[in-house]
Design a protein around this motif. Sequence first.
Motif, PDB file in Angstrom:
ATOM      1  N   TYR A   1       1.785   0.275  11.906  1.00 48.42           N
ATOM      2  CA  TYR A   1       1.061   1.465  11.594  1.00 48.42           C
ATOM      3  C   TYR A   1       1.928   1.766   9.925  1.00 48.42           C
ATOM      4  O   TYR A   1       1.985   2.962   9.023  1.00 48.42           O
ATOM      5  CB  TYR A   1       0.490   2.943  12.012  1.00 48.42           C
ATOM      6  CG  TYR A   1      -0.004   3.727  11.648  1.00 48.42           C
ATOM      7  CD1 TYR A   1      -1.189   3.805  10.701  1.00 48.42           C
ATOM      8  CD2 TYR A   1       1.011   4.793  11.399  1.00 48.42           C
ATOM      9  CE1 TYR A   1      -1.591   5.483   9.804  1.00 48.42           C
ATOM     10  CE2 TYR A   1       0.274   6.157  10.734  1.00 48.42           C
ATOM     11  CZ  TYR A   1      -0.739   6.400  10.400  1.00 48.42           C
ATOM     12  OH  TYR A   1      -1.145   7.626  10.046  1.00 48.42           O
ATOM     13  N   TYR A   2       3.798   2.324  10.634  1.00 44.23           N
ATOM     14  CA  TYR A   2       4.433   2.824  10.231  1.00 44.23           C
ATOM     15  C   TYR A   2       5.081   1.692   8.885  1.00 44.23           C
ATOM     16  O   TYR A   2       5.959   2.123   7.403  1.00 44.23           O
ATOM     17  CB  TYR A   2       5.589   3.025  10.540  1.00 44.23           C
ATOM     18  CG  TYR A   2       5.552   4.260  11.617  1.00 44.23           C
ATOM     19  CD1 TYR A   2       5.199   5.644  10.822  1.00 44.23           C
ATOM     20  CD2 TYR A   2       4.973   4.165  12.751  1.00 44.23           C
ATOM     21  CE1 TYR A   2       5.294   6.607  11.488  1.00 44.23           C
ATOM     22  CE2 TYR A   2       4.783   5.549  13.455  1.00 44.23           C
ATOM     23  CZ  TYR A   2       4.716   6.704  12.708  1.00 44.23           C
ATOM     24  OH  TYR A   2       4.737   7.856  13.057  1.00 44.23           O
ATOM     25  N   SER A   3       5.235   0.107   8.698  1.00 40.91           N
ATOM     26  CA  SER A   3       6.132  -0.595   8.022  1.00 40.91           C
ATOM     27  C   SER A   3       5.469  -1.627   7.403  1.00 40.91           C
ATOM     28  O   SER A   3       6.182  -2.463   6.620  1.00 40.91           O
ATOM     29  CB  SER A   3       6.865  -0.979   9.794  1.00 40.91           C
ATOM     30  OG  SER A   3       6.613  -1.860  10.496  1.00 40.91           O
ATOM     31  N   ASN A   4       4.510  -2.169   7.370  1.00 40.64           N
ATOM     32  CA  ASN A   4       3.224  -2.543   7.139  1.00 40.64           C
ATOM     33  C   ASN A   4       3.665  -2.917   5.217  1.00 40.64           C
ATOM     34  O   ASN A   4       3.499  -1.441   5.042  1.00 40.64           O
ATOM     35  CB  ASN A   4       1.767  -2.811   6.893  1.00 40.64           C
ATOM     36  CG  ASN A   4       1.538  -2.411   6.742  1.00 40.64           C
ATOM     37  OD1 ASN A   4       0.830  -1.752   5.746  1.00 40.64           O
ATOM     38  ND2 ASN A   4       0.880  -0.701   7.053  1.00 40.64           N
ATOM     39  N   GLU A   5       3.894  -3.964   4.249  1.00 41.12           N
ATOM     40  CA  GLU A   5       4.322  -3.912   3.292  1.00 41.12           C
ATOM     41  C   GLU A   5       2.774  -3.329   2.815  1.00 41.12           C
ATOM     42  O   GLU A   5       3.331  -3.581   1.432  1.00 41.12           O
ATOM     43  CB  GLU A   5       4.545  -5.368   2.951  1.00 41.12           C
ATOM     44  CG  GLU A   5       5.366  -6.169   3.703  1.00 41.12           C
ATOM     45  CD  GLU A   5       6.796  -5.204   3.063  1.00 41.12           C
ATOM     46  OE1 GLU A   5       6.595  -4.480   2.245  1.00 41.12           O
ATOM     47  OE2 GLU A   5       7.699  -5.048   3.888  1.00 41.12           O
ATOM     48  N   GLU A   6       1.949  -2.834   2.385  1.00 46.24           N
ATOM     49  CA  GLU A   6       0.223  -2.473   2.019  1.00 46.24           C
ATOM     50  C   GLU A   6       0.676  -0.640   1.469  1.00 46.24           C
ATOM     51  O   GLU A   6       0.507  -0.486   0.541  1.00 46.24           O
ATOM     52  CB  GLU A   6      -0.572  -2.974   2.714  1.00 46.24           C
ATOM     53  CG  GLU A   6      -0.933  -4.341   1.998  1.00 46.24           C
ATOM     54  CD  GLU A   6      -2.030  -4.920   2.785  1.00 46.24           C
ATOM     55  OE1 GLU A   6      -2.813  -4.858   3.280  1.00 46.24           O
ATOM     56  OE2 GLU A   6      -2.152  -6.233   3.137  1.00 46.24           O
ATOM     57  N   ASN A   7      -0.330  -0.755   3.463  1.00 46.31           N
ATOM     58  CA  ASN A   7      -0.305   0.808   3.008  1.00 46.31           C
ATOM     59  C   ASN A   7       1.160   1.704   3.544  1.00 46.31           C
ATOM     60  O   ASN A   7       0.725   2.863   4.891  1.00 46.31           O
ATOM     61  CB  ASN A   7      -1.592   0.668   2.845  1.00 46.31           C
ATOM     62  CG  ASN A   7      -1.886   0.747   4.801  1.00 46.31           C
ATOM     63  OD1 ASN A   7      -1.137   0.104   5.123  1.00 46.31           O
ATOM     64  ND2 ASN A   7      -3.285   1.443   4.392  1.00 46.31           N
TER      65      ASN A   7
ATOM     66  N   LEU B   1       3.498   4.370   6.137  1.00 48.07           N
ATOM     67  CA  LEU B   1       4.721   5.288   6.043  1.00 48.07           C
ATOM     68  C   LEU B   1       5.721   5.241   5.375  1.00 48.07           C
ATOM     69  O   LEU B   1       5.839   5.870   4.846  1.00 48.07           O
ATOM     70  CB  LEU B   1       3.973   6.274   6.982  1.00 48.07           C
ATOM     71  CG  LEU B   1       2.665   6.575   7.202  1.00 48.07           C
ATOM     72  CD1 LEU B   1       1.866   7.634   8.859  1.00 48.07           C
ATOM     73  CD2 LEU B   1       1.856   7.312   6.124  1.00 48.07           C
ATOM     74  N   LEU B   2       6.253   4.025   5.620  1.00 46.29           N
ATOM     75  CA  LEU B   2       7.576   3.661   5.729  1.00 46.29           C
ATOM     76  C   LEU B   2       8.254   2.729   4.747  1.00 46.29           C
ATOM     77  O   LEU B   2       9.406   2.888   4.580  1.00 46.29           O
ATOM     78  CB  LEU B   2       8.340   3.327   6.853  1.00 46.29           C
ATOM     79  CG  LEU B   2       8.568   4.593   8.306  1.00 46.29           C
ATOM     80  CD1 LEU B   2       9.255   3.888   9.172  1.00 46.29           C
ATOM     81  CD2 LEU B   2       9.484   5.324   8.073  1.00 46.29           C
ATOM     82  N   HIS B   3       7.100   2.456   3.563  1.00 47.37           N
ATOM     83  CA  HIS B   3       6.801   1.815   2.786  1.00 47.37           C
ATOM     84  C   HIS B   3       6.898   2.183   1.795  1.00 47.37           C
ATOM     85  O   HIS B   3       6.082   2.659   1.124  1.00 47.37           O
ATOM     86  CB  HIS B   3       6.025   0.357   2.924  1.00 47.37           C
ATOM     87  CG  HIS B   3       6.101  -0.131   1.326  1.00 47.37           C
ATOM     88  ND1 HIS B   3       7.281  -1.154   1.339  1.00 47.37           N
ATOM     89  CD2 HIS B   3       5.083  -1.307   0.309  1.00 47.37           C
ATOM     90  CE1 HIS B   3       7.398  -1.957   0.685  1.00 47.37           C
ATOM     91  NE2 HIS B   3       6.195  -1.530   0.079  1.00 47.37           N
ATOM     92  N   VAL B   4       8.006   2.160   0.523  1.00 45.57           N
ATOM     93  CA  VAL B   4       8.493   2.246  -0.793  1.00 45.57           C
ATOM     94  C   VAL B   4       8.040   1.448  -1.811  1.00 45.57           C
ATOM     95  O   VAL B   4       9.031   0.634  -2.149  1.00 45.57           O
ATOM     96  CB  VAL B   4       9.233   3.352  -0.638  1.00 45.57           C
ATOM     97  CG1 VAL B   4       9.538   4.298  -2.056  1.00 45.57           C
ATOM     98  CG2 VAL B   4       9.154   4.854   0.355  1.00 45.57           C
ATOM     99  N   PRO B   5       6.950   1.550  -2.545  1.00 45.96           N
ATOM    100  CA  PRO B   5       7.505   0.759  -3.600  1.00 45.96           C
ATOM    101  C   PRO B   5       8.892   0.387  -4.774  1.00 45.96           C
ATOM    102  O   PRO B   5       8.812   2.421  -4.534  1.00 45.96           O
ATOM    103  CB  PRO B   5       5.751   0.844  -4.183  1.00 45.96           C
ATOM    104  CG  PRO B   5       4.693   1.435  -3.404  1.00 45.96           C
ATOM    105  CD  PRO B   5       6.022   2.255  -2.734  1.00 45.96           C
ATOM    106  N   LYS B   6       9.023  -0.294  -5.014  1.00 49.96           N
ATOM    107  CA  LYS B   6       9.696  -0.160  -6.073  1.00 49.96           C
ATOM    108  C   LYS B   6       9.592   0.710  -7.459  1.00 49.96           C
ATOM    109  O   LYS B   6      10.789   1.367  -7.142  1.00 49.96           O
ATOM    110  CB  LYS B   6      10.231  -1.320  -6.507  1.00 49.96           C
ATOM    111  CG  LYS B   6      10.847  -2.775  -5.301  1.00 49.96           C
ATOM    112  CD  LYS B   6      10.929  -3.710  -5.533  1.00 49.96           C
ATOM    113  CE  LYS B   6      11.716  -5.341  -4.761  1.00 49.96           C
ATOM    114  NZ  LYS B   6      12.146  -6.480  -5.740  1.00 49.96           N
ATOM    115  N   GLY B   7       8.361   0.687  -8.061  1.00 51.73           N
ATOM    116  CA  GLY B   7       8.128   1.429  -8.576  1.00 51.73           C
ATOM    117  C   GLY B   7       8.314   2.708  -8.602  1.00 51.73           C
ATOM    118  O   GLY B   7       8.731   3.977  -9.765  1.00 51.73           O
ATOM    119  N   GLN B   8       8.260   3.354  -7.038  1.00 52.20           N
ATOM    120  CA  GLN B   8       7.901   4.829  -6.542  1.00 52.20           C
ATOM    121  C   GLN B   8       9.293   4.923  -6.433  1.00 52.20           C
ATOM    122  O   GLN B   8       9.317   6.452  -6.074  1.00 52.20           O
ATOM    123  CB  GLN B   8       6.916   5.124  -5.614  1.00 52.20           C
ATOM    124  CG  GLN B   8       5.606   4.701  -6.378  1.00 52.20           C
ATOM    125  CD  GLN B   8       4.276   4.820  -4.730  1.00 52.20           C
ATOM    126  OE1 GLN B   8       4.994   5.232  -4.590  1.00 52.20           O
ATOM    127  NE2 GLN B   8       2.964   4.652  -5.729  1.00 52.20           N
TER     128      GLN B   8
END
Length: 246
Positions: free
Chosen positions: A78-84, A86-93
């Motif tokens: 829930y926290y670290s999956n690469e799609e959505n 909560l801790l994953h930040v896309p490179k463009g953002q």
Amino acid sequence: MAEDLVLDTAIRDWVLIPLSVVMVLIGVLRYFVSKLIRSDQVPDIKIVKEGQVIIRARYLRAAANFIPAKSFRARRHYYSNEENGLLHVPKGQAQNPQAQMFSDPNMAMDMMKKNLSMIIPQTLTFAWVNFFFSGFVAAKIPFPLTQRFRAMLQNGIDLSTVDVSYVSSRSWYFLNLFGLRGLFSLILGEDNATDDAQRMMQMGGFGFDPTRSLGAEKDGLDIVQHDWALPKFEQRATAVLKKLVS
């Protein structure tokens, strides 16, 4: 051979105690001055949410072994999956904290006020200590120390024959400067603006970087090895309850 000195009680009454009291009073005064000059700003909701997510992820890492493995894997996903996650930040953002500070003049002004509230009082205090108390041996540490501590404890005393456990007045000033954090936390609360050591480490930075903090917390959560600390606890609790009931 190191010499043993007999410290005059007048040094305790007119150097050691006044210097400690002045450092505490200056810290308390600087806390209230910082509160007065601090501008009231509405916190960014996004930054607040990201901070809360980081705190929850840290709690999960700390208590990972007290929940079942399946529950831990679900929360970590829930926290670290690469799609959505909560801790994953896309490179463009990813946000640049330097650009954020320069785009917001209030943030730069607040940072300058905080730095000035630390630099000016400590500069004046150091000048006062260096002028009136330079060269005094103010105290003695009640346990032996190695020669590596001489530069830290005997600043302003150029005598190699003095035992390392003696503390000069200038070194006592620095010990109070960086060692009163616990006392200020007790007097003013945990969230106070008198932590000079932390402030000095932050002076070279440009504010909070949520992208770096989220990424670091994600990496820390990914490497956690789950080890169930309560094996068969439910079975043992059920057996105990059955014995009590019967």
